[in-house]
Write a protein that holds these residues in place. Structure first.
Motif, mmCIF file in Angstrom:
data_model
loop_
_atom_site.group_PDB
_atom_site.id
_atom_site.type_symbol
_atom_site.label_atom_id
_atom_site.label_comp_id
_atom_site.label_asym_id
_atom_site.label_seq_id
_atom_site.Cartn_x
_atom_site.Cartn_y
_atom_site.Cartn_z
ATOM 1 N N PRO A 36 0.803 -1.230 0.000
ATOM 2 C CA PRO A 36 0.000 0.000 0.000
ATOM 3 C C PRO A 36 0.838 1.283 0.000
ATOM 4 O O PRO A 36 0.556 2.211 -0.776
ATOM 5 C CB PRO A 36 -0.842 -0.120 1.280
ATOM 6 C CG PRO A 36 -0.939 -1.594 1.516
ATOM 7 C CD PRO A 36 0.392 -2.147 1.080
ATOM 8 N N ALA A 37 1.849 1.350 0.823
ATOM 9 C CA ALA A 37 2.680 2.559 0.892
ATOM 10 C C ALA A 37 3.460 2.757 -0.402
ATOM 11 O O ALA A 37 3.552 3.886 -0.914
ATOM 12 C CB ALA A 37 3.636 2.492 2.080
ATOM 13 N N LYS A 38 4.017 1.679 -0.933
ATOM 14 C CA LYS A 38 4.764 1.788 -2.187
ATOM 15 C C LYS A 38 3.836 2.194 -3.332
ATOM 16 O O LYS A 38 4.201 3.011 -4.180
ATOM 17 C CB LYS A 38 5.449 0.455 -2.532
ATOM 18 C CG LYS A 38 6.767 0.245 -1.863
ATOM 19 C CD LYS A 38 7.436 -0.999 -2.427
ATOM 20 C CE LYS A 38 8.904 -1.001 -2.096
ATOM 21 N NZ LYS A 38 9.620 -2.080 -2.782
ATOM 22 N N ALA A 39 2.654 1.605 -3.372
ATOM 23 C CA ALA A 39 1.689 1.920 -4.434
ATOM 24 C C ALA A 39 1.305 3.397 -4.384
ATOM 25 O O ALA A 39 1.259 4.080 -5.415
ATOM 26 C CB ALA A 39 0.453 1.039 -4.307
ATOM 27 N N ARG A 40 1.037 3.889 -3.205
ATOM 28 C CA ARG A 40 0.661 5.302 -3.040
ATOM 29 C C ARG A 40 1.798 6.209 -3.491
ATOM 30 O O ARG A 40 1.587 7.212 -4.171
ATOM 31 C CB ARG A 40 0.270 5.571 -1.575
ATOM 32 C CG ARG A 40 -0.062 6.998 -1.243
ATOM 33 C CD ARG A 40 -1.069 7.693 -2.135
ATOM 34 N NE ARG A 40 -2.355 7.047 -2.195
ATOM 35 C CZ ARG A 40 -3.304 7.393 -3.069
ATOM 36 N NH1 ARG A 40 -3.129 8.377 -3.919
ATOM 37 N NH2 ARG A 40 -4.450 6.760 -3.087
ATOM 38 N N LYS A 67 -5.561 6.046 -15.886
ATOM 39 C CA LYS A 67 -5.373 6.671 -14.581
ATOM 40 C C LYS A 67 -6.475 6.261 -13.614
ATOM 41 O O LYS A 67 -6.211 5.961 -12.446
ATOM 42 C CB LYS A 67 -5.333 8.193 -14.706
ATOM 43 C CG LYS A 67 -4.072 8.724 -15.329
ATOM 44 C CD LYS A 67 -4.097 10.236 -15.368
ATOM 45 C CE LYS A 67 -2.804 10.782 -15.917
ATOM 46 N NZ LYS A 67 -2.706 12.231 -15.735
ATOM 47 N N ASN A 68 -7.719 6.245 -14.093
ATOM 48 C CA ASN A 68 -8.846 5.858 -13.238
ATOM 49 C C ASN A 68 -8.763 4.404 -12.798
ATOM 50 O O ASN A 68 -9.016 4.086 -11.637
ATOM 51 C CB ASN A 68 -10.181 6.121 -13.942
ATOM 52 C CG ASN A 68 -10.530 7.592 -13.974
ATOM 53 O OD1 ASN A 68 -9.999 8.383 -13.200
ATOM 54 N ND2 ASN A 68 -11.415 7.954 -14.884
ATOM 55 N N VAL A 69 -8.415 3.513 -13.719
ATOM 56 C CA VAL A 69 -8.266 2.098 -13.382
ATOM 57 C C VAL A 69 -7.178 1.924 -12.327
ATOM 58 O O VAL A 69 -7.357 1.199 -11.336
ATOM 59 C CB VAL A 69 -7.945 1.256 -14.646
ATOM 60 C CG1 VAL A 69 -7.476 -0.136 -14.285
ATOM 61 C CG2 VAL A 69 -9.155 1.205 -15.569
ATOM 62 N N ASN A 79 -7.421 0.596 -8.478
ATOM 63 C CA ASN A 79 -6.599 -0.531 -8.018
ATOM 64 C C ASN A 79 -5.904 -0.251 -6.694
ATOM 65 O O ASN A 79 -5.569 -1.170 -5.954
ATOM 66 C CB ASN A 79 -5.547 -0.900 -9.064
ATOM 67 C CG ASN A 79 -6.146 -1.556 -10.290
ATOM 68 O OD1 ASN A 79 -7.285 -2.023 -10.277
ATOM 69 N ND2 ASN A 79 -5.379 -1.585 -11.362
ATOM 70 N N LEU A 80 -5.686 1.028 -6.384
ATOM 71 C CA LEU A 80 -5.012 1.390 -5.135
ATOM 72 C C LEU A 80 -5.867 1.140 -3.896
ATOM 73 O O LEU A 80 -5.347 1.087 -2.783
ATOM 74 C CB LEU A 80 -4.578 2.855 -5.156
ATOM 75 C CG LEU A 80 -3.454 3.227 -6.098
ATOM 76 C CD1 LEU A 80 -3.078 4.681 -5.911
ATOM 77 C CD2 LEU A 80 -2.251 2.343 -5.907
ATOM 78 N N GLU A 81 -7.164 0.953 -4.107
ATOM 79 C CA GLU A 81 -8.042 0.670 -2.973
ATOM 80 C C GLU A 81 -7.661 -0.647 -2.304
ATOM 81 O O GLU A 81 -7.798 -0.796 -1.097
ATOM 82 C CB GLU A 81 -9.499 0.654 -3.426
ATOM 83 C CG GLU A 81 -9.997 2.020 -3.861
ATOM 84 C CD GLU A 81 -11.388 1.974 -4.471
ATOM 85 O OE1 GLU A 81 -12.070 0.918 -4.391
ATOM 86 O OE2 GLU A 81 -11.800 3.004 -5.038
ATOM 87 N N HIS A 87 0.182 -6.909 -6.436
ATOM 88 C CA HIS A 87 1.371 -6.778 -7.284
ATOM 89 C C HIS A 87 1.018 -6.362 -8.711
ATOM 90 O O HIS A 87 1.873 -5.883 -9.444
ATOM 91 C CB HIS A 87 2.162 -8.087 -7.295
ATOM 92 C CG HIS A 87 2.940 -8.313 -6.051
ATOM 93 N ND1 HIS A 87 2.470 -9.072 -5.015
ATOM 94 C CD2 HIS A 87 4.151 -7.846 -5.658
ATOM 95 C CE1 HIS A 87 3.364 -9.081 -4.033
ATOM 96 N NE2 HIS A 87 4.389 -8.331 -4.389
ATOM 97 N N SER A 88 -0.224 -6.517 -9.091
ATOM 98 C CA SER A 88 -0.616 -6.203 -10.471
ATOM 99 C C SER A 88 -1.362 -4.875 -10.617
ATOM 100 O O SER A 88 -1.843 -4.559 -11.704
ATOM 101 C CB SER A 88 -1.479 -7.339 -11.034
ATOM 102 O OG SER A 88 -2.667 -7.462 -10.276
ATOM 103 N N CYS A 89 -1.434 -4.070 -9.579
ATOM 104 C CA CYS A 89 -2.266 -2.856 -9.665
ATOM 105 C C CYS A 89 -1.755 -1.818 -10.669
ATOM 106 O O CYS A 89 -2.524 -0.990 -11.133
ATOM 107 C CB CYS A 89 -2.499 -2.242 -8.289
ATOM 108 S SG CYS A 89 -1.117 -1.441 -7.524
ATOM 109 N N PHE A 90 -0.481 -1.881 -11.043
ATOM 110 C CA PHE A 90 0.054 -0.939 -12.032
ATOM 111 C C PHE A 90 0.236 -1.572 -13.415
ATOM 112 O O PHE A 90 0.805 -0.941 -14.303
ATOM 113 C CB PHE A 90 1.397 -0.364 -11.561
ATOM 114 C CG PHE A 90 1.276 0.558 -10.381
ATOM 115 C CD1 PHE A 90 0.821 1.859 -10.535
ATOM 116 C CD2 PHE A 90 1.606 0.122 -9.109
ATOM 117 C CE1 PHE A 90 0.696 2.698 -9.446
ATOM 118 C CE2 PHE A 90 1.496 0.963 -8.016
ATOM 119 C CZ PHE A 90 1.037 2.255 -8.178
#
Length: 175
Positions: A100-104, A126-128, A132-134, A138-141
């Motif tokens: 979570p912290a890295k994703a943010r 960008k919206n997708v 995904n950050l919610e 590992h695949s959110c980006f």
């Protein structure tokens, strides 16, 4: 300048930025001249020719990655490689509690509306990614990463291969 593979992205990007600051806005050939001299002794003479085979071959070679990163800085598009490498680091994160912290951090630095190194992504991507950050995995980006990879492969990579810096490096190592 580009020593160990583990520290390669940061070192190369910092080095390329220093070159641009030191030399000002000059041609690609001049910005990469230090890379040419120092890498000539470190790489095989056919190495730059292998970078032509595919974009993935270029990125998987530490000297190729360094040269391409320096080229992107000279083109004022270093944020693309920085984002791609940040995503690679994110994917390789072992601890899911750190995601979570890295994703943010990645989102805030490269994708958000106030991102200091915003990459060129369409509104839908960008919206997708934001959605995904919610629940970061590992695949959110993956979508954003693939779009930036494709942009570099189809736009920046061909320009790199046509650049005077790449041609000079290939010629110097072959001769």
């Amino acid at each position: 300048m580009c020593r160990g593979l583990e520290s390669l992205p940061t070192l190369c990007l910092e080095w390329a930025k220093e070159l641009r600051a030191h030399f000002g806005n000059i041609r690609h050939k001049q910005e990469l001249c230090h890379f040419h001299r120092t890498s000539k002794q470190m790489m095989a003479s056919d190495e730059p020719l292998k970078w032509r085979e595919s974009f993935q071959d270029l990125l998987s070679n530490k000297h190729g990655l360094c040269a391409f990163s320096a080229f992107l800085v000279s083109e004022y598009s270093a944020e693309n490689m920085a984002f791609y490498l940040a995503c690679e680091d994110y994917i390789n994160t072992k601890s899911s509690s750190k995601l979570p912290a890295k994703a943010r951090k990645i989102y805030d630095e490269f994708i958000g509306s106030e991102a200091p190194r915003e990459v060129n992504l369409d509104h839908e991507t960008k919206n997708v990614t934001k959605k995904n950050l919610e629940h970061p995995t590992h695949s959110c980006f993956d979508l954003a990463r693939s779009k930036i990879y494709s942009l570099m492969e189809k736009d920046c990579y061909p320009r790199f291969l046509k650049s005077a810096a790449y041609k000079d490096l290939s010629r110097q190592l072959a001769g």
